[in-house]
Every structure is written in C-alpha cells, then in structure tokens.
Design an enzyme around this catalytic site. Structure first.
Site, PDB file in Angstrom:
ATOM      1  N   TYR A 211     -26.700 -15.218 -36.809  1.00 51.62           N
ATOM      2  CA  TYR A 211     -26.956 -14.815 -38.321  1.00 51.62           C
ATOM      3  C   TYR A 211     -25.691 -14.495 -39.005  1.00 51.62           C
ATOM      4  O   TYR A 211     -25.600 -14.642 -40.150  1.00 51.62           O
ATOM      5  CB  TYR A 211     -27.848 -13.498 -38.076  1.00 51.62           C
ATOM      6  CG  TYR A 211     -29.386 -13.568 -38.028  1.00 51.62           C
ATOM      7  CD1 TYR A 211     -29.695 -14.219 -37.172  1.00 51.62           C
ATOM      8  CD2 TYR A 211     -29.969 -12.635 -39.057  1.00 51.62           C
ATOM      9  CE1 TYR A 211     -31.229 -14.177 -37.141  1.00 51.62           C
ATOM     10  CE2 TYR A 211     -31.307 -12.505 -38.943  1.00 51.62           C
ATOM     11  CZ  TYR A 211     -32.077 -13.488 -37.943  1.00 51.62           C
ATOM     12  OH  TYR A 211     -33.528 -13.376 -37.963  1.00 51.62           O
ATOM     13  N   LYS A 262     -30.472 -17.586 -23.183  1.00 52.50           N
ATOM     14  CA  LYS A 262     -30.453 -19.069 -23.139  1.00 52.50           C
ATOM     15  C   LYS A 262     -29.308 -19.735 -22.339  1.00 52.50           C
ATOM     16  O   LYS A 262     -28.494 -20.935 -22.603  1.00 52.50           O
ATOM     17  CB  LYS A 262     -30.744 -19.805 -24.273  1.00 52.50           C
ATOM     18  CG  LYS A 262     -31.333 -21.324 -24.289  1.00 52.50           C
ATOM     19  CD  LYS A 262     -32.540 -21.607 -23.689  1.00 52.50           C
ATOM     20  CE  LYS A 262     -32.849 -22.888 -23.400  1.00 52.50           C
ATOM     21  NZ  LYS A 262     -34.171 -23.131 -23.042  1.00 52.50           N
ATOM     22  N   ASP A 294     -37.077 -19.128 -23.577  1.00 52.56           N
ATOM     23  CA  ASP A 294     -38.440 -19.809 -23.624  1.00 52.56           C
ATOM     24  C   ASP A 294     -39.531 -19.197 -22.712  1.00 52.56           C
ATOM     25  O   ASP A 294     -40.568 -19.050 -23.116  1.00 52.56           O
ATOM     26  CB  ASP A 294     -38.156 -21.467 -23.356  1.00 52.56           C
ATOM     27  CG  ASP A 294     -37.200 -21.742 -22.161  1.00 52.56           C
ATOM     28  OD1 ASP A 294     -36.737 -20.563 -21.650  1.00 52.56           O
ATOM     29  OD2 ASP A 294     -37.154 -22.946 -21.980  1.00 52.56           O
ATOM     30  N   ASP A 318     -35.211 -11.342 -32.995  1.00 52.06           N
ATOM     31  CA  ASP A 318     -36.014 -11.638 -34.264  1.00 52.06           C
ATOM     32  C   ASP A 318     -37.472 -12.403 -33.916  1.00 52.06           C
ATOM     33  O   ASP A 318     -38.516 -11.733 -33.945  1.00 52.06           O
ATOM     34  CB  ASP A 318     -35.205 -12.338 -35.096  1.00 52.06           C
ATOM     35  CG  ASP A 318     -36.017 -12.781 -36.537  1.00 52.06           C
ATOM     36  OD1 ASP A 318     -36.755 -11.757 -36.947  1.00 52.06           O
ATOM     37  OD2 ASP A 318     -36.296 -13.812 -36.814  1.00 52.06           O
ATOM     38  N   ASP A 322     -41.256 -10.097 -32.937  1.00 58.38           N
ATOM     39  CA  ASP A 322     -42.434 -10.569 -33.816  1.00 58.38           C
ATOM     40  C   ASP A 322     -43.763 -10.762 -32.827  1.00 58.38           C
ATOM     41  O   ASP A 322     -44.486 -10.366 -32.972  1.00 58.38           O
ATOM     42  CB  ASP A 322     -42.348 -11.636 -34.493  1.00 58.38           C
ATOM     43  CG  ASP A 322     -41.818 -11.559 -36.241  1.00 58.38           C
ATOM     44  OD1 ASP A 322     -41.358 -10.527 -36.384  1.00 58.38           O
ATOM     45  OD2 ASP A 322     -42.457 -12.496 -36.886  1.00 58.38           O
TER      46      ASP A 322
END
Ligand code: IPM
Ligand code: MG
Length: 434
Positions: A211, A262, A294, A318, A322
């Site tokens: 970000y 990751k 993942d 983020d 959600d």
C-alpha cells in the site's frame, strides 16, 4: 519494541474490518464463540483484555483526570460519506447516554474526510482534519467513499483520505475481529456447523507493505506499452512490531497465532517468515504456525475454527479480513481498531459507506456503536461503559430487532434510527447481561 506497545494494540474482541461499499445493505454478522458469549457480555471480553489496557489516550488523560477527578475526553468524529453521518449520529447518542450515566464527559469535534472533504476542501484529508485528530484522545470514523468520486484521479479519491489518516496517525496495527454471534449464526452464508463458534482476530499491518511501498506509479516497458507498478516492502522493524502485536493478541485469546504470507514466491514474505519465526522464540506459550495466503483463503472457508489469531501484512490482511467477516454473516456488525504506538487511534466499522442505501434509514448502526465501545475500552480504558454498550447491543438482538442486513424470518425489521433507540432504551434500563 516494548511489549507495552504491543499489549496496548492487542485487544479488541468484537468487530472486524472492510469497507466494501454497499456491504452494509446486503450482508450479515459478527461473532463470538457461543460458549464464551452465552454467559454474559463480560465473558465475551475477558479473553481479549490486554495486560496493559492503558492506551495512549489513557496516558494523555491521566494528568487531567488526576487533577480534576473528572473523566473527560476529546473525541474526533469523522462521519465521512454515504451512510456515515447516519450511523455516527446514533453512536454519538449512545456515547452521550453512557457518558451521562457513568459520569464521563465527552467533547466531540467533527472533521471532514473522504468524499465529503474533497467536495468541501478539494482534499480527501485536509490538514485541519489531521490536526484535530492529533489533538484529540481518540478518533471515531464512520465510512468513506461513494460512486460520485469513483472516477477521480487517485490523489482525489476518498480512499486516499483514509490511507493518509492511518499513515498520519501512525496506526500500524489494525485489529479486525470476526466473531460469530449466536444470535446471528444463521445469517452466515456458510453452514451452521462450520461457523458456529468461530472467533478469529485478524491482526493486519496497516501502514506498510504494498500500500505504501516505493517505487510505485506508471511507466512504459521496452515495447512502449504502459505499465503500472507497486512495491511490496517490509523492513525488519515493521515486521517485528506487528508480529509482537500478533503474539500478544494470541496470548490473550486462544494462544494460537497463524502468520500468513506468500513465502514460497515473495522475498518480502521470506523476510516476514524469518522474523516472525525468530520472535516466536520469545513467546513459547503461543503456538505459532505459518500459512501461505492462498491456502489461508481456502482454509478460512473450509474450516475456520482452526484459526484463533492471524497476523499478516497490509494487502493480505485487507483481503482475508473481508473474507473472515463474511463467516460471521454480517459485515454490518463488525467494529475495528487501528492503533498507533502512541497518540490517538482510529475506531471504525469494518463496513463501507453503502451509498446505495445512504440517507434511507436502512443502515445497520451496530458496528459503529460497537466501534464506539471499542474506543471506550481500548483508547480510554473505560471498560464498564464499553461492557454496558455491548450488553445493550446484544440485548437489542436478543429482543429480535434486526436491520435489513441481518434480518431473518420471525425477526423485527427496523431502520437505523429505531435500532439506535432500542440500544438507548436498553442502556437506560441498564441491561447487564442475558
Ligand atoms: C479497508 C479498505 C481500505 C483498505 C480501502 C478503502 C483503502 O478496504 O479498510 O479494508 O484497502 O485498507
Ligand atoms: Mg478492505
């Protein structure tokens, strides 16, 4: 970094985070494991209580309170856009009511952020807003964004205001709980047996990673094609401070921390994993695991109860927060806290500004009310007031009141204002527990 800082940041128990626009009008839940919630709202909280519950504001206020014997706090209100003004009004009424009952003085100052600030001042985060926030004890934010500004250039988008606020106040730790409330278990799109008892805390790094990394921008490749690029970068100290928040949060919850990265592909994640593993040695009481993002996305839906506390970087957090919020049924129920090492933090619902239902008295104000409760608990150290607000919210649900996003058969459909009134009535009746 000091463990006090981490402990400070390591706390919330209710809500979560995400501001998918429109989500409030169309989604369900917030959660806490049934056995833990059932007894009383106090029980709901106990495992999240920080060792050091004194957040910065507490410190700022200590002198003032000691001198005057008064508990008085300056709260910055950032209503923002869409349903923001409607829901924050309800939360302010609730704060005023609890203030008058518990002898707490609040002074509120409203400031502009997001689309409203763009329209008024040409900037999504006017300098004056940051100043007001910095001069206050804590910040209560509603939501930002809307169709109107969707096609603006990036520096004139409401989201820029939010990112600037997080960065400007150094709110590096974002705590997004996903707890399935027994009252709302059927609001989840997943089967009852999968979600019942889910109680996850996502600790998201909030001021670094892709970000904020440089270089970023637009360029051209050797073929003359346009390119767009961002940089995912974390320094050791950035990883360490958020990892500590993760470990200390896990210590106060179920004792399990899953670090999500990751590392099979990204160098930034390899460093992340190395540091988290290293720090893990300092927390032998926390069961540390690592998971690729993942796989984590898949496991959250397949078997969410395996998770207790998750710590991860900005963009993975983020996305996963959600996803986790949807386990609970309604994003409209989830509060969140964004906490700095020092200075005021930002308390806000996870959901977005829902422009599709703005101004229609349809929005669920409970995440905003619960965000105010989190603010009381974690920023102001006013646990009794926070407990009482949370009890009043649970009592409203127990009495069958539902906004559209959490409606189910046989319940009583109400709008924003009515839901607020019911919570206020419960407060006035001094609901204690169920
Ligand atoms: C969130 C939101 C924000 C983010 C947007 C609105 C900038 O999605 O808080 O999760 O990406 O952090
Ligand atoms: Mg988001």
């Amino acid at each position: 970094m000091s463990s006090a800082v981490a402990a400070r940041a390591a706390v919330p128990h209710t809500g979560l985070t995400t501001r998918s626009i429109g989500a409030v009008g169309s989604s369900p839940a917030f959660s806490a494991p049934i056995h833990k919630v059932a007894a009383s709202p106090q029980n709901l909280h106990s495992k999240f209580l920080p060792k050091v519950q004194q957040v910065t504001v507490g410190k700022q206020n200590a002198a003032r309170i000691a001198m005057s014997g008064e508990r008085s706090y300056k709260i910055t209100l950032l209503p923002g856009d869409g349903i923001g003004p409607e829901i924050i009004k309800v939360a302010v009424d609730v704060l005023k009511e609890i203030g008058s009952q518990e002898d707490i003085k609040f002074s509120f100052e409203e400031a502009l952020v997001g689309g409203a600030a763009i329209d008024e001042t040409g900037s999504p985060l006017p300098e004056k807003t940051l100043e007001i926030c910095r001069g206050s004890d804590s910040v209560l934010l509603a939501a930002i964004g809307g169709y109107k500004w969707d096609n603006n250039p990036s520096h004139l988008r409401p989201e820029r205001g939010l990112l600037g606020l997080r960065a400007g106040l150094n709110c590096f730790a974002n705590l997004r709980p996903a707890t399935v409330l027994p009252q709302l278990v059927d609001a989840s799109s997943l089967k009852r047996e999968i979600v019942e008892g889910v109680d996850i805390m996502v600790v998201r790094e909030l001021t670094g990673g892709i970000y904020f990394g440089n270089p970023k921008g637009f360029g051209k490749n050797e073929k003359g094609e346009r390119t767009g690029f961002n940089t995912m970068i974390y320094s050791e100290s950035e990883i360490d401070r958020i990892a500590r928040v993760g470990f200390e949060t896990a210590q106060k919850r179920g004792g399990k921390l899953c670090s999500v990265d990751k590392a099979n592909v990204l160098e930034v994640s390899q460093l992340w994993r190395e540091r988290v593993t290293e720090l893990g040695k300092e927390y032998p009481d926390v069961e540390l695991s690592h998971m690729y993002v993942d796989n984590a996305a898949m496991q959250l839906i397949r078997a969410p109860k395996q998770f207790d506390t998750i710590v991860t970087g900005n963009i993975f957090g983020d996305i996963l927060s959600d996803e986790a919020s949807m386990l609970t049924g309604s994003i409209g129920m989830l509060p969140s806290a964004s906490i700095p090492e020092s200075g005021p933090g930002v308390y806000e619902p996870v959901h977005g500004s829902a422009p599709d239902i703005a101004g229609q008295d349809k929005a669920n104000p409970l995440a905003q009310i619960l965000s105010a409760a989190m603010l009381l608990r974690y920023a102001l150290n006013e646990a009794t007031a926070a407990d009482r607000i949370e009890a009043a919210v649970l009592a409203a649900l127990d009495a069958g009141y539902r906004t559209g996003d959490i409606m189910s058969a046989g319940m009583n459909l109400v709008g924003t204002k009515k839901m607020g009134e019911v919570v206020l009535q419960n407060l006035a009746q001094k609901v204690v527990s169920r």
